[in-house]
Every structure is written in structure tokens, then in C-alpha cells.
Design an enzyme around this catalytic site. Structure first.
Site, PDB file in Angstrom:
ATOM      1  N   GLN A  18     -56.739-126.006  31.024  1.00  0.00           N
ATOM      2  CA  GLN A  18     -56.956-125.062  32.116  1.00  0.00           C
ATOM      3  C   GLN A  18     -58.325-125.202  32.746  1.00  0.00           C
ATOM      4  OE1 GLN A  18     -55.240-121.789  29.381  1.00  0.00           O
ATOM      5  NE2 GLN A  18     -54.961-120.974  31.431  1.00  0.00           N
ATOM      6  N   HIS A 112     -53.706-125.532  22.300  1.00  0.00           N
ATOM      7  CA  HIS A 112     -53.588-124.475  23.307  1.00  0.00           C
ATOM      8  C   HIS A 112     -52.540-124.921  24.332  1.00  0.00           C
ATOM      9  CE1 HIS A 112     -55.704-120.794  25.025  1.00  0.00           C
ATOM     10  NE2 HIS A 112     -54.695-121.038  25.852  1.00  0.00           N
ATOM     11  N   ASN A 156     -51.769-121.628  19.763  1.00  0.00           N
ATOM     12  CA  ASN A 156     -51.970-120.552  20.712  1.00  0.00           C
ATOM     13  C   ASN A 156     -50.623-120.016  21.202  1.00  0.00           C
ATOM     14  OD1 ASN A 156     -53.971-119.159  22.714  1.00  0.00           O
ATOM     15  ND2 ASN A 156     -52.308-119.918  24.006  1.00  0.00           N
ATOM     16  N   GLU A 157     -50.363-118.756  20.912  1.00  0.00           N
ATOM     17  CA  GLU A 157     -49.170-118.047  21.397  1.00  0.00           C
ATOM     18  C   GLU A 157     -47.852-118.801  21.182  1.00  0.00           C
ATOM     19  OE1 GLU A 157     -51.257-115.303  24.867  1.00  0.00           O
ATOM     20  OE2 GLU A 157     -49.873-116.882  25.469  1.00  0.00           O
TER      21      GLU A 157
END
Length: 414
Positions: A18, A112, A156-157
Site C-alpha cells: 500500500q 499483509h 494480517n486479517e
């Protein structure tokens, strides 16, 4: 501000794909450039954080913070299967050391969402050797700079898709476009199937949950084989689920479907990472959206949602909480500036009530590439000029810094 424990980690969270730009060997990059694609735009140069990380860390340190969460991009380190880039390991070692030089504890995320393209083309997390490959990546990261890390988040998530589906966050047309994109990516890659961690079809959820669980445990074992004292956990997306009269059964069903598996897995971990952005209300008929000011996600702004999510995460897992992400999507920075201290006040009260919390990382340092939504959503404390990449702190950045300063000024309880 209420008191926070001595040694509480105050930080910001970021993610490689990101922010860094040019993550060309990743599966997300491949999907962005697939036709058709669910991604509104391509990440491209992102925020050029790969090159600008030192000045970005200066911004973080300038806010008076003590921690920096970032991801080590597997696709950079192993761009081809079995080909390990020592130069990229050098780069991430420089990031770790630069953080430490500025008094920032490095919190590393091993995955991530973005993974190597070759990994996803070979079956992604459902491949028989996926967990072993991920453990190898964890080991090489630890071998290089694991001695200097404060904590490690494996995944991540991994429950993101369950959360989106439970709340009908993606319309049917988007779900179909997702399927079309994955099918096109598989054809383009010459693979039988193609997945990415945050782009999964509904019917694959159970298989991926099992695979993510095995991968998390394998990576944790690899990390702690190198350093048994290093805290390791997984970070999950978790809303504060609130039952209105008659809504208890629906709330509990949502919790069971979206969170409880990972909270039970975390019972064997050192912490549970909580990533909270909203509160969801349930009555006997289903999800209810009350009146009130909304954030960019369309839900009512509720600063106390973080404390509620933290409370539930600890109740089920029994381990300390690390707030690995929390923030608000909004184009109105005044909303963010009001939201942060109110949320931290409620978090401090939850800590005072007995819930152990290790630290708080605000998402995110700067406006960045928000996955399928592109550069539209704004969650940063710092704005980024899309042409020059110049960083400009928003008023909310100073508000966060002031809140941290105020929290540190209050004597610790006891």
C-alpha cells in the site's frame, strides 16, 4: 486522558504494497493488471515509501511515538521460487535499524495480504507446501534481523472475507467480478487456479481458514525457534458487535462466524492483534444502521467501538491485545481529529477496568493505496501529493501526538 501502562507502545501501522510502490512480483500487482479486475486503479508507485522510508520514520518519531508497524514484502525477498534477494533483506534490515535509531520499536507483519505471484499461481495458501514456504520466509526474516524486533504479526486479517460477507459489504456484482478476475488471472498465469489473501471466493472460505491457521502456526514456530522470547500473534479484523433488544442471537452468530475461530487460535499465542474501524448493531431481524454522522465506510462514527472490540477479543482469547490497526475513513480530517482522542479515552478506561493491552497503532501514517478501492479512501494522518509524493501532516496528526503526550503525563495506575 486516563492512564496507560508503562511501556505501552504508541505507534502507526503501514503496509508494504500500500505504501512502498513497485511491488511488481506480487499477486496483488498481477491482479491489478488483469482484465477484468476488481481493483479500481493500479498501485503503481504507491507512496514511494520504499525510497522515502527514512523521512517517513522522521515523521513518526516527530509525533513522539514509540512504535512502527510495517510489513516485510515476501514478493520482494523471494521474487521467484527459491530465489532469495539478499539486497531486499538488506533493505528491510535498514528499515528496522532506522526505526530503532529513532526510538521506534519495530513491529513486523510477515504477510499483509500481498504474496509472491509464483506462490499464488501455485495454489496460494491451499497448496500442500504453503505453510512450509511461509515458515521458510519467516525464518529468513528472523535470521537477518529478528534479534531487533519488538513483536511479529504473522498474518494480517485472515478473517477479512468472512467479515465482508457477514455484513454484505460487497454487492453481488462485485463478487462476480472477483470470480471473473481470479479466473482470468489463472488463465494468464497458466495456472489451474489463482487466489490472493484478500480476494477469495465465498465457497473457499472454510478451506482458507484452515490453511491460514496451519500457516500461522508454522510461521510462529519458525519465529520462536530463532527467538523464543519474541511475542508473536495474528491480527484480525473485528467490529464491535452490539446487540439491541432481541438481537443477542444474531450478534453471537456473527461473532461465531467471523471472529471466534481466530480468538480461540490466539489462546496459544502471545497476543491477539485487533483491527477495528466500526461498531455493528443487531436486532432480531438482522443488522441495523442507526442515525448519526457516518464515516466513509457508511457506518455510524462510534469512538468507543475500539474498546468494545478489545474487550471481546481478550474475553475469548485470554491473551493480551495489541491494537495493530484503528482509524477512520473520512475526507473530513476534523472528524478524525475528534475521533482519535475519544477512542483513546475509551480504550484507556477499558485498560483501567482490567483488559491487558500492549499498544496502539493508528491506521495509517499516510493516505495510501486501499486495495480494491484504490487511492480514494482517506485514512492517513498525513496526506500525499499524488504527483510529487510530498507529505503534509494533517491537523489530526498533531491531535494524535497531543493525545499520546497527555496519556504519558498521567501517572500509571497502581
Amino acid at each position: 486522558m486516563t492512564s496507560f501502562p508503562d511501556g505501552f507502545l504508541w505507534g502507526v501501522a503501514t503496509a508494504g504494497h500500500q505504501n512502498e510502490g513497485g511491488n511488481v512480483h506480487s499477486d496483488i500487482w498481477f491482479l491489478e493488471n488483469t482484465t477484468p479486475t476488481l481493483f479500481r486503479e493500479r498501485s503503481g508507485e504507491a507512496c514511494r515509501a520504499y525510497d522515502l522510508f527514512e523521512s517517513d520514520l522522521d515523521l513518526v518519531a516527530g509525533l513522539g511515538l514509540s512504535a512502527f508497524r510495517f510489513s516485510v514484502e515476501w514478493a520482494r525477498i523471494e521474487p521467484e521460487r527459491g530465489v532469495v534477494s539478499q539486497e531486499e533483506l538488506d533493505h528491510y534490515e535498514r528499515v528496522v535499524d532506522a526505526a530503532l535509531e529513532r526510538g521506534l520499536a519495530p513491529l513486523v507483519t510477515l504477510n499483509h495480504f500481498a504474496s509472491p505471484h509464483w506462490f499464488s499461481a501455485a495454489g496460494s495458501w491451499l497448496a500442500p507446501d504453503a505453510a512450509a514456504l511461509f515458515a521458510e520466509q519467516a525464518d529468513r526474516v528472523m535470521a537477518r534481523f529478528g534479534d531487533r524486533l519488538e513483536a511479529v504479526v504473522t498474518l494480517n486479517e485472515p478473517n477479512l472475507e468472512q467479515l465482508l460477507q457477514a455484513g454484505d459489504k460487497l454487492p453481488p456484482v462485485a463478487e462476480q467480478l472477483k470470480r471473473d478476475m481470479l479466473a482470468a488471472a489463472a488463465r494468464a498465469a497458466g495456472a489451474e487456479r489463482y487466489f490472493a489473501s484478500n480476494v477469495l471466493p465465498a465457497e473457499a472460505q472454510a478451506d482458507f481458514q484452515e490453511a491460514f491457521t496451519v500457516a500461522h502456526r508454522a510461521a510462529k514456530a519458525a519465529v520462536q525457534a530463532r527467538r523464543a522470547d519474541l511475542p508473536v500473534g495474528v491480527s484480525i479484523a473485528i467490529a464491535d458487535e452490539v446487540a439491541l433488544p432481541g438481537g443477542e442471537a444474531r450478534r453471537d452468530a456473527c461473532r461465531a462466524a467471523v471472529y471466534d475461530h481466530w480468538l480461540e487460535v490466539a489462546r496459544d499465542d502471545d497476543f491477539i492483534g485487533v483491527q477495528n474501524y466500526e461498531r455493528t448493531y443487531h436486532d432480531a431481524s438482522g443488522e441495523v444502521v442507526p442515525e448519526g454522522p457516518r464515516n466513509g465506510m457508511g457506518t455510524v462514527i462510534e469512538p468507543a467501538s475500539l474498546a468494545g472490540a478489545v474487550r471481546y477479543a481478550h474475553q475469548v482469547s485470554g491473551v493480551p491485545v495489541l491494537v495493530t490497526e484503528h482509524g477512520i475513513q473520512t475526507d473530513d480530517d476534523a472528524q478524525r481529529a475528534a475521533f482519535i482522542p475519544a477512542a483513546l479515552e475509551a480504550l484507556g478506561e477499558e485498560i483501567a477496568a482490567g483488559t491487558p493491552v500492549l499498544g496502539y497503532c493508528h491506521w495509517t501514517l499516510m493516505d495510501n493505496f486501499e486495495w480494491i478501492f484504490g487511492y480514494g479512501p482517506k485514512l492517513g494522518l498525513v496526506s500525499v501529493d499524488r504527483d510529487t509524493f510530498a507529505r503534509t501532516p494533517k491537523p489530526s496528526a498533531a491531535v494524535y501526538a497531543d493525545a499520546v503526550r497527555a496519556a504519558r503525563a498521567v501517572p500509571a495506575a497502581g
